[in-house]
Design a protein around this motif. Structure first.
Motif, PDB file in Angstrom:
ATOM      1  N   HIS A   9      74.363  59.383  54.898  1.00 55.02           N
ATOM      2  CA  HIS A   9      74.301  58.005  55.211  1.00 55.02           C
ATOM      3  C   HIS A   9      75.413  57.797  56.418  1.00 55.02           C
ATOM      4  O   HIS A   9      75.273  57.253  57.295  1.00 55.02           O
ATOM      5  N   VAL A  10      76.855  57.920  55.915  1.00 53.96           N
ATOM      6  CA  VAL A  10      78.008  57.615  56.722  1.00 53.96           C
ATOM      7  C   VAL A  10      78.641  58.632  56.992  1.00 53.96           C
ATOM      8  O   VAL A  10      79.505  59.299  55.825  1.00 53.96           O
ATOM      9  N   ALA A  54      79.381  56.382  43.829  1.00 57.46           N
ATOM     10  CA  ALA A  54      79.089  54.852  44.408  1.00 57.46           C
ATOM     11  C   ALA A  54      80.087  54.062  43.533  1.00 57.46           C
ATOM     12  O   ALA A  54      79.762  54.047  42.135  1.00 57.46           O
ATOM     13  N   ASP A  61      81.083  49.347  65.473  1.00 57.61           N
ATOM     14  CA  ASP A  61      80.983  48.165  65.979  1.00 57.61           C
ATOM     15  C   ASP A  61      81.634  47.036  65.263  1.00 57.61           C
ATOM     16  O   ASP A  61      81.773  45.837  65.327  1.00 57.61           O
ATOM     17  N   THR A 100      81.351  46.524  61.932  1.00 60.42           N
ATOM     18  CA  THR A 100      80.208  46.146  60.735  1.00 60.42           C
ATOM     19  C   THR A 100      80.861  46.741  59.622  1.00 60.42           C
ATOM     20  O   THR A 100      81.025  47.806  59.493  1.00 60.42           O
ATOM     21  N   VAL A 101      81.199  46.010  58.354  1.00 63.83           N
ATOM     22  CA  VAL A 101      81.547  46.563  57.256  1.00 63.83           C
ATOM     23  C   VAL A 101      80.137  46.777  56.335  1.00 63.83           C
ATOM     24  O   VAL A 101      79.326  45.816  56.000  1.00 63.83           O
ATOM     25  N   LEU A 102      80.077  47.888  55.885  1.00 66.37           N
ATOM     26  CA  LEU A 102      79.037  48.370  54.910  1.00 66.37           C
ATOM     27  C   LEU A 102      79.066  48.022  53.693  1.00 66.37           C
ATOM     28  O   LEU A 102      80.168  48.526  53.008  1.00 66.37           O
ATOM     29  N   GLY A 103      78.449  47.121  53.057  1.00 68.50           N
ATOM     30  CA  GLY A 103      78.699  46.505  51.934  1.00 68.50           C
ATOM     31  C   GLY A 103      78.183  47.290  50.563  1.00 68.50           C
ATOM     32  O   GLY A 103      77.586  48.411  50.931  1.00 68.50           O
ATOM     33  N   PRO A 104      78.390  46.666  49.175  1.00 66.97           N
ATOM     34  CA  PRO A 104      77.601  47.435  48.177  1.00 66.97           C
ATOM     35  C   PRO A 104      76.086  47.264  48.327  1.00 66.97           C
ATOM     36  O   PRO A 104      75.670  46.516  48.853  1.00 66.97           O
ATOM     37  N   GLY A 105      75.457  47.618  47.421  1.00 66.28           N
ATOM     38  CA  GLY A 105      74.227  47.276  46.987  1.00 66.28           C
ATOM     39  C   GLY A 105      73.187  48.453  47.307  1.00 66.28           C
ATOM     40  O   GLY A 105      72.147  48.602  46.740  1.00 66.28           O
ATOM     41  N   SER A 106      73.803  49.608  47.656  1.00 66.71           N
ATOM     42  CA  SER A 106      73.046  50.969  47.562  1.00 66.71           C
ATOM     43  C   SER A 106      73.986  51.962  47.323  1.00 66.71           C
ATOM     44  O   SER A 106      74.155  51.965  45.980  1.00 66.71           O
ATOM     45  N   ARG A 107      74.662  52.760  48.127  1.00 61.99           N
ATOM     46  CA  ARG A 107      75.614  53.782  47.333  1.00 61.99           C
ATOM     47  C   ARG A 107      76.346  54.551  48.529  1.00 61.99           C
ATOM     48  O   ARG A 107      76.265  53.849  49.576  1.00 61.99           O
ATOM     49  N   ARG A 108      77.469  55.134  48.270  1.00 61.91           N
ATOM     50  CA  ARG A 108      78.430  55.686  49.285  1.00 61.91           C
ATOM     51  C   ARG A 108      79.005  54.765  49.990  1.00 61.91           C
ATOM     52  O   ARG A 108      79.436  54.863  51.111  1.00 61.91           O
ATOM     53  N   HIS A 109      79.421  53.510  49.356  1.00 59.98           N
ATOM     54  CA  HIS A 109      80.064  52.427  50.009  1.00 59.98           C
ATOM     55  C   HIS A 109      81.504  52.617  49.876  1.00 59.98           C
ATOM     56  O   HIS A 109      82.136  51.552  49.269  1.00 59.98           O
TER      57      HIS A 109
END
Lengths: 671, 671, 671
Positions: free
Chosen positions: A164-165, A94, A112, A114-123
Motif C-alpha cells: 500500500h505505502v 496495523a 503531497d 496528505t496524512v494517511l489515517g487509520p481505518g484500514s491497515r499499515r498506517h
C-alpha cells in the motif's frame, strides 16, 4: 547474513512434517463454536502450519499496557493439541486505534503532504521512533509469553512490509533520509557530485537542507529520487531488523521472516538486499484473474522468489484458493487451477503452500476474498479441492528440501528497475520488466527453467545469461557479466542497458557505455518508436518500442532495421568473446521474434529443455542432494498431454504412464 | 514600452555578427578539461552567442551572502577571448536550498493548498516580497560585477517565467490579488457588478473578503477566474520589471529580455501585454515529436512570436538539436530536420538561433535532452549538423534585420483564449486555438504568410482578416475589426466570437452581440454537437463541434445546415460592408471545407501566395529596408521540389536553379 | 411524519390554481427596468408560482446584522400584485463572504483534508454549530418579515442539500459522527461487532477513537463506510430540521420542503428517509443531453420521485427549458421536447412544473444555462414554447390531485445502493441501478407503469415485484418480500441480492442468504465476467457482467449457462410459492433477454399495459379520487402514432381521435 539453513538439508524454518500446508488463521473474528469446528476441519484437510495473530494487536493490547492473551493462549494450545505448528506474528501490521489517537505522528505522509489515517491497515511509517517503541514492546511481550510454546515454529514479523505505502514523506522520514544520506555519502560535496546538483541550481550547502522528493513544480532530481527509493527500502528493513533483534534475544532458536510480495507488480523493495536479513524467504503471490497467461506470471514470480532465496527452498506464505476481492472483476479459479498453482510453486522451490486465509470472513474489507473454508461451507468445490491438495502435499514429502537447477540465468536488479523508470527517459514504453519477462516466458514455454540472479551473483554455473534493460549497472557488475561471456557463456544484452552507473550518471562516449566494449557496438542516438508504431526487421521480424542508431565496433550484424532513417543499421549483433559470445538486441521483437532468438541462443549455448512434452505443459525439475530428480509436469490445457518421463508419479503412487490428464499435474520421481 | 530598437536597423539586443548562433551554456556542470574543449568546439561550430548562468544561483551564492564568482569570471573571460557574446542570466529561476530552508514562505501554493517544494526548479511565487528581495539582490550583484565585461550583450532575466506553475494561491498571492483588484476596480461595487456576484450569493462587502479562486464545492465565479488569470500574468511580469529596474540602473545600455514560450501549448501568459516590457522578444520552441505536422505547429508558433514582437526580428532562445526528454516518447529529429526548423524560424523573423543546450548533461533531469554536443561526442550526426547549421547561418548575414510582410492577419488575444475556456460553456470541444490554427494551417499550405495581431492593432495593412473564436471582445476592438471590413478588407468571423464583453457579460439580444450588426445575422440558440458526431452541409462539406440557429438580418446565406432540427438554417453567411465584406462561419468544417473557404476568401481579398511551388514546400519572404527580398523555401518532403524564384541561393552562393532538394532549404536573395 | 396533505385532496403546498407553473426567480441580478418587464412576461406565459431568494443571503444581510429587504419587499409585493405565489427560500445555500471570513471553520473538508473554499456555492458543512446559528438566524428574520405576506405559499429550505458535496470530513463532522454512532450503537462493543473490527486490528476502545473514513493506506472498513454514508444523509436532514423548526414556530401554516435531486445520478441521500420530514416532495431533474434515451431516464427519475412521495402529487421544482451549462456538450432540447418532458413529469405525478430559471443570466457560472426568458428575448423558439406550455398546463387543471396507479413495483433502497457499491466487491461492473433500470425501461417500453417502493412498504397492492441487486436487506424486509410471493405476487430477485444484512455481514451457508429459502436455490461461488466478455445462455440469450454457481434447492431451472466451467448450471430459476412464484436471475441478460423475461413475468402476473399504442409512445394513467382517468400519451417519435383511447384530449379540448401527432402529447380525460 543470518540465514541458518544449509542448502539441501531439511529447512529449519519450521518443524512440521513434509510440505507445509495451511494459511492465515484469524480465530479472533469468530465465536467459540466456529473455532471448535476449525480444529476438526483442519484435521480433515491435513493442515499442519498456520500464521496466527497478524492483525491482532488491538485485541491483544486493548488499551496501552492492558493485555488480553486468553484467546490466543487457547488457540495456541488447541493448535498444538492437533499437531499444527504456528508462524506467530508480531501483530504490528496495523496499530490499534488508541495508539493512533495518542500518537498521530506515527501516521504515514504522502508526497503531497496528505496524512494517511487509520481505518484500514499499515498506517504507520517505519521511521517513527514512537511507533518502533510500541512495536518492539508488543513484540517482546509476545515473544516472552510464547517462547516456550510447543506450537511456535517461526516468527512472522509484521506483514507485507511496504504494501500500500512504500514511500514516506513525513518530517521524521525526512530526518531519517538525511541521516541515511550522510552515512552513504560522508560529505555534502560527495552528494552534490552524485546527484549532479549543478543542474537547476540544486546544490546543497549541508545535509540539513535536504528534503524528500515531494511534490514540486517540475521533475525532481533523479539522483535524489533514486536514493529516496533506496532509503525507503532500507527503512522498512531497518524496522524489521529492530523487531528481529528483540526476537533473537528472547527466542534465539526460532527463525524469523516476513512475507515478501515478489512478483511483476512489486517494485519498491529490494528483496535481494532484504534476503540477507531473513532466515527463510516467504512470499505472497496472487494471480491477476484477467491475465489469460496468469500461470506464466506465476512462474516468473516463483522463479524470482527462488532467486531471492538464493536457490534455497522457500515458503509460499499466501495465495488464494479462488477469487480475491481487490481486482476489478474477481473471477474465481477454474476447477483444478488451485492445485496447479500450488504445485507450480512447489515445482519452483516452495516447501510450504499457505493461503490467505483459513476461513472466509463474514465482515470487513476482505469478506469476498476466497479462503480454505468458504462462506458456503464444506459442500463446495473449494473445500473439496482444499482437502485434495492437502492429500497431494502429503504425498510430496520426498520433494522437500530438494532444489531447482538451471543452466540459464536472467539478471535481475531492483535498483536498475528503479533507475530505469524514473521520469524523463527517452520513452515511457521502456518498462524494466517487459523484455525480461518476454524472454522468461519464451524460455518457460520451451521447457527451460531459468534462474533470476542478482548482477553480483557468481555466473559460472550458467551457459546462457540474459541481461535485459539493465539501464544502471556498476563497473564491477558489468565486469561480472563480461567475464561470463569470456568464460564461455552466451550473453545477450538488450537495449537501454549499461547506460548509466549506479549514480545515474550517463557513461559518455556512446551507448551502452558499460557494455560497449563487450558487445563491440557504439550507439549514437536513441530512436524510440511513437505510440502504437511497429518496425519490420531485415528477416521479417516485427518489433516495437525501440530502435537506435547502432554502429558496429567489433561485432557483426545479425539482423538490421529496414526503415527510414535507420535503413541497414544493425538491430541485432553478435561478437565472439573468449570461448563465449556477446549478443546485443537493439529493439523489442514481438513474441515470435523473441522465440526465434531464444531458439538461436539455446542452440548456441547448449541449454536444453527439462523434458520433451506436448505444448502447454509446464515442466520443472527439482533434484535432491542425493541426486533424485522430481519432474513436475503441469498440464495447463484442457486436453490430456504427453510427457516423456519415466518413474513413479508421487501424486498417484503409480508408475507414470507418460500422460498428464487435462488440467492435471504429475510429479515424477524419476528413475 | 521600453523597446529600444528601430525597425529595419540592426537589432541592439546583441552586438554579435550576422544571425546569432549558440545556446544555453552550463559550464558549472563540467570539469575544467571539458570546459577547455568547449572553447575549441564552439569555434568549430561558429558559435557566437550563449546564455550563461540561468541556473547558477546556488553555485554563485553558496550560502547567504557568500559569493563564488571565480568560475563565472573565467567562463566570461574565456568566451570573450574567442569572441562569443553572452546573454547573462539573473540566475533566479531556481532559488538555492539555503534560501528555501530559511524562507519556506517563498514556495508556490496550488489551488488545493499543496505547497510545491524544492528539488526541481521554479519553486517560488513571484509575489513573495522575500523572494523579490533576494532575487533583486543576486541580480544587482551580478550586474555590478559584469557591467563592464566585454562579453556582456544582453540580460536574460530569470527563465521561462510561468513555466510549470502559472497560478499562485498562497496568502501573499491572495494579498497581491486583492491589491491588484482594488487598483483595477476602485470600488467593491464595481467589482461586484463586473463579476456578477448577485449570482449564488457571492457579493463582497470589501476587498478584504476576496480570495483566489481555489478549490470549492462547485464551479467558481467566471469573472473571478478571468481576473485571476489576468493577475497571475501581471504578477509574473511585475516581478520581471522589478529585476529589470535594477539592471537598467546598473547597466542602462544593456537590453533586457526573458525567454517566452509562445506556442500552441502556452496559454497562461498574455505575451502581447508582456511585450511592452521586453527590449527584444525571445522565444523558446519545442516540437511535439508525435505530431506528423510538427513543422506546421512550428510555423504557427513562430508567426505568433513575430506578432508578439510587433514584426521586429526576434531571438529563438531555445529549441533542440534532436530529441527532448519530457514527452512520452522522445523521438529524435530526422536528418536535416534541425536545419529546416532553424531556418523556418529565421524565415518567420528570428535573427538568432539558439539551443538548449550546448553540451548534453550526464546527470540531472534533462540528461536525455539532446544538445549541440551529444553524449556520443563529435562523431555523431547531431554534431555534424550543428557545424553545418553554423556555416549556413553565417551565410545568411544579409537577412539579418529584414522583416516578414503579410497582407493577411489572424486576430489573437490571450484574454479571449482565457475567457473562452473557463468552465460551464456550451461545449468542451470549443477550444480557442482549433479554428484559428485550422485557418493558419490552410493559409500556410497555400504559401500565404499570415500575421498574428492583437485586436487592438491597426488593421489597415491587411486585405484579409480572420477572427476566430474571439468569444470575448471589447466594443473598441469590435469596432476596429468592423472598420477593417468597411475599409475594404474581407473579414471572417467564426462562431462563439463576440459573445461577451471583457467582463464576461453576455451581450444580450441575440448572438454574436459584438458582431451582429457587422455580420448581419442573429443567432437564437447554440447547438453544439455531441461527442464524435458530424454534420453534412448543403454543399457537401463535413463539419463538427458546433452548429447554431442562425437568422439572416442583412447577410446572405452562402451555405446551410441540412440536418434536423436546423435544416435550411445558414451555416456560412456573407454581407457586403463598405468596400469590403463580412463573413460568418457558424460551424467547424473539416480541413477540406476550411480549404475551400480559404480559397474563396483569398480570391475575394486578392491575397496571393508568396511564390509558386510544389506541394510540401514552406514559403516565406523576408524583405530588408532597402527592398531586397529573401525567399525562404523549405522542402518538407522526401522528394526534390520546384520553386519558381530567381536570384542567388545564399546557402550555396550559387544562382538558384529552381529546385530545392529533398528535405533541403533554399534562401533566395531575389533579383 | 409531518406530511400534512390528504391523498387525493388538493395539495396544501401552494394555494395556486391548477398545475403550478414558474421557476426560480432571481430579480436581484437585474435592474429595475428588467424587473418591470418580468411582470409583463410572466403574465403572458401564465406563470403562477416562483421560487425566490435561493441565493440572496449576501444581498439580504450585507454585513452581519445589516439587513436590506427593500428589493425583496418590492418583488414580493409585485408578484402578489399579479397573483403569483412564492416558494420563499431560506437563502442559506451559499454563505456570504463576510461569514466565511469571520468563521472559516464552517467550510467543508474533503476526505484528503482539503478545505473547500468560497467562490462557488454550498461552502459549508451541515454539522457546523456556527453555521447553523447564522442559518437559523437569517431564516427567522425572513420568516418574521414575510409571515403574513399574501404571496407566501411555501418555504423552500436551503437548496439541493448534498449537491456537490455530500460527505464531510472536518473535525466538527467527526464529532457529530461519533455522537451519531454512540446513539446508534449504545456501546462500543456493539459497534465493534457491527463493523467487524476484529479484522485488520480495527477494534475501538471507546467512541472517542473513531474518525471518519478519510484517506488511508488501503480500503477502509466497510461498516464504517456504510455508517458514514448514513450519517451524512442524516446530518443534512438534521440541519434541514433545525431550519424547519424555526419556520414551523413562526409560520405554522406554511408548508416546508427542500428540492431533492432524485435521479439515476444522485446516490448519497436516502430520500425515502428524508421524505418523512418534508411536507411535500419537490424534485429537480435534468436530462443528460448525450443520452439518446433521456426520456427513459426521466421516467425512471419521476417514478422514483413519486415513490419517495409515497404516491402523493409532487412538485417538479427545477428542470430546463433547453440546454444546461454543466455537461460536456450542452445540446439544446429539440422542438417540442420541453413540452413532452414537462407533461411526462405531470403524467408521473407532478402537480407543478418549474424551471431553473426565469430569466437567463448575463454573468456568473450559469449564464449559458437556458431559462424561460433566453438571452435572445421573446423572438425565440424557447419563449414561444414556454408560452405554449403555460397554456397547456392551464388546460390540465382537472388532473391536479389525481394519482398514478400501478400493479407492478420495483423495490428501491438507498442503503442497499450504498452497501453494494463500497469497494472490494466481486465485480466493479455490478452497479446497483443497472439491472433495476433495465427492468424499468423494459416495462416502460411496454406501457406498464411501475412504482418504486421501499422494501419496508406494504406490497399487497402489487402483482409483480422486482428485487434487483438488493445486496443488503434486513430479515424483516426479506420477509416482506417473501410474503408478497406467498400472497400471490410474481417476485423476481436478481443476482447479488440478499447477500448481507444491514450491518454488511455476509449471510453464511450459501448465497443469497436472505432469499435462499424463498427462491429454492443455493449459490456456491460467484463467477463475475471479465471486462467486455459475454455469455450465451441455453435459450440463445446473451448476457454479461455476472454468472455464478447455482444449485437448485426447491426451484426448477428455466434457463442455464452453457459455457465452461458452468455448463448446465441454472441461470434463471422459478419456484412456486404459496399462490405466487419466486424467480431468480443469476446473470444480466441483454435488453432482448430482459424483454423476453419481462413478457413472461407480465403474463404470469397478469399485469398489462396502460393502453395499446404504437411503439415509441409513452403511456401513463393518472386517476382522480372520483375515478376519472387521465391517459397521458407522449409521442417520442417523429411520426404520428396511434393510441387506443377514447375521451376528450384536454390539451385541445376536442374528442381524442386516436392519433398523437409526431413529437406531440395527448392527455385524454377518458370516458
Amino acid at each position: 547474513m543470518t540465514r541458518q539453513a544449509t542448502p539441501g538439508e531439511p529447512s529449519i524454518w519450521n518443524n512440521v512434517q513434509g510440505i507445509a500446508f495451511g494459511g492465515d488463521y484469524n480465530p479472533e473474528q469468530w465465536p467459540a463454536s466456529v473455532r471448535l469446528e476449525d480444529l476438526e476441519l483442519m484435521q480433515e484437510a491435513g493442515v499442519n502450519f498456520l500464521s496466527v495473530g497478524i492483525f491482532s494487536w488491538a485485541l491483544l493490547e486493548r488499551a496501552e499496557g492492558q493485555y488480553d492473551f486468553g484467546w490466543l493462549d487457547e488457540v495456541m494450545d488447541n493448535l498444538a493439541g492437533i499437531g499444527v505448528k504456528v508462524a506467530l506474528a508480531t501483530a504490528t501490521a496495523a496499530p490499534p486505534a488508541w495508539l493512533v489517537r495518542k500518537h498521530p505522528e506515527i501516521l504515514p505522509v504522502t508526497a503531497d503532504g496528505t496524512v494517511l489515517g487509520p481505518g484500514s491497515r499499515r498506517h504507520y511509517t517505519p521511521s517513527s521512533a514512537v511507533y518502533r517503541r510500541y512495536a518492539t514492546g508488543i513484540t517482546r511481550v509476545l515473544a516472552e509469553r510464547y517462547k516456550d510454546h510447543p506450537a511456535l515454529a517461526l516468527w512472522h514479523v509484521d506483514n507485507e512490509l511496504g504494501c500500500h505505502v512504500s514511500e514516506f514523506y513525513g518530517e521524521e522520514d525526512a530526518a531519517a533520509f538525511r541521516a541515511w544520506l550522510e552515512r552513504r555519502y560522508g560529505s555534502i560535496e560527495a552528494l552534490n557530485a552524485s546527484w549532479g546538483t549543478a543542474f537547476w541550481s540544486q546544490n546543497y550547502g549541508s545535509f540539513d537542507e535536504i528534503l524528500p522528493p515531494a511534490v514540486a513544480p517540475s521533475t525532481l532530481n533523479p539522483g535524489q529520487q533514486l536514493d529516496f527509493q533506496r532509503f525507503n527500502s532500507w527503512a522498512l528493513m531497518d524496522y524489521y531488523r529492530e523487531l528481529v533483534a528483540v526476537l533473537r534475544e528472547v527466542t534465539p532458536d526460532i527463525p524469523c521472516t516476513t512475507n515478501l510480495m515478489a512478483s511483476s507488480a512489486t517494485k519498491s523493495m529490494d528483496y535481494f538486499d532484504w534476503a540477507k536479513d531473513l532466515d527463510v524467504i516467504a512470499n505472497d503471490h496472487y494471480l491477476v484473474a484477467a491475465d489469460p497467461e496468469r500461470h506464466v506470471e506465476l512462474a516468473f514470480s516463483a522463479d524470482l522468489t527462488r532467486g531471492i532465496a538464493g536457490g534455497d527452498p522457500w515458503i509460499l506464505m499466501e495465495h488464494s484458493t479462488s477469487a480475491v476481492n481487490w481486482q476489478p472483476r474477481n473471477q474465481p479459479k477454474m476447477p483444478g487451477e488451485m492445485l496447479r498453482n500450488s504445485l507450480a510453486h512447489v515445482a519452483r522451490g516452495a516447501d510450504a503452500v499457505m493461503f490467505f486465509q483459513w476461513r472466509q470472513s463474514f465482515a470487513g474489507s476482505e469478506k469476498f476474498h476466497s479462503a480454505m473454508v468458504p462462506h458456503g461451507g464444506r459442500d463446495t468445490r473449494v473445500w473439496r479441492e482444499v482437502v485434495e491438495l492437502g492429500a497431494a502435499l502429503k504425498r510430496l514429502e520426498p520433494v522437500r528440501g530438494s532444489r531447482v537447477q538451471s543452466r540459464a540465468a536472467i539478471v535481475f536488479d531492483y535498483e536498475a528497475w528503479w533507475a530505469s523508470e524514473i521520469d524523463s527517459k527517452p520513452s515511457v514504453d521502456v518498462k524494466y520488466l517487459d523484455v525480461l519477462r518476454a524472454f522468461h516466458r519464451s524460455l518457460m514455454l520451451r521447457g527451460v527453467t531459468v534462474d533470476m540472479v542478482h548482477p553480483s551473483a557468481p555466473l559460472d554455473g550458467y551457459d546462457l545469461v540474459l541481461v535485459c534493460t539493465l539501464y544502471a549497472v556498476s563497473d564491477e557488475h558489468a565486469a561480472n557479466i563480461a567475464a561470463a561471456a569470456s568464460a564461455g557463456a552466451t550473453v545477450l544484452v538488450s537495449y537501454f542497458s549499461g547506460i548509466v552507473d549506479m549514480q545515474d550518471h550517463v557513461r559518455l562516449g556512446g551507448y551502452p557505455g558499460a557494455f560497449r566494449e563487450l558487445l563491440g557496438v557504439r550507439v549514437e542516438e536513441f530512436h524510440p518508436l511513437l505510440a502504437g508504431s511497429q518496425l519490420k526487421l531485415s528477416d521479417g521480424t516485427a518489433s516495437s518500442v525501440w530502435s537506435e542508431h547502432v554502429h558496429l565496433a567489433g561485432a557483426e550484424a545479425v539482423q538490421t532495421f529496414t526503415e527510414y532513417p535507420l535503413e541497414g543499421v544493425p538491430s541485432l549483433t553478435r561478437r565472439a568473446v573468449g570461448s563465449g559470445a556477446a549478443w546485443y538486441l537493439a529493439t523489442f521483437p514481438d513474441p515470435d521474434g523473441i522465440g526465434s532468438l531464444v531458439d538461436r541462443l539455446l542452440a548456441e549455448s547448449g541449454v536444453s529443455p527439462v523434458a520433451v512434452a506436448d505444448t502447454g505443459v509446464e515442466l520443472v525439475r527439482r533434484r535432491s542432494a542425493d541426486g533424485q530428480g522430481f519432474l513436475f509436469a503441469i498440464n495447463h490445457t484442457r486436453e490430456d498431454a504427453s510427457v516423456a518421463a519415466a518413474g513413479t508419479d508421487l501424486l498417484t503412487g503409480e508408475p507414470f504412464a507418460g500422460v498428464v490428464p487435462a488440467g492435471g499435474v504429475a510429479v515424477v520421481a524419476e528413475g
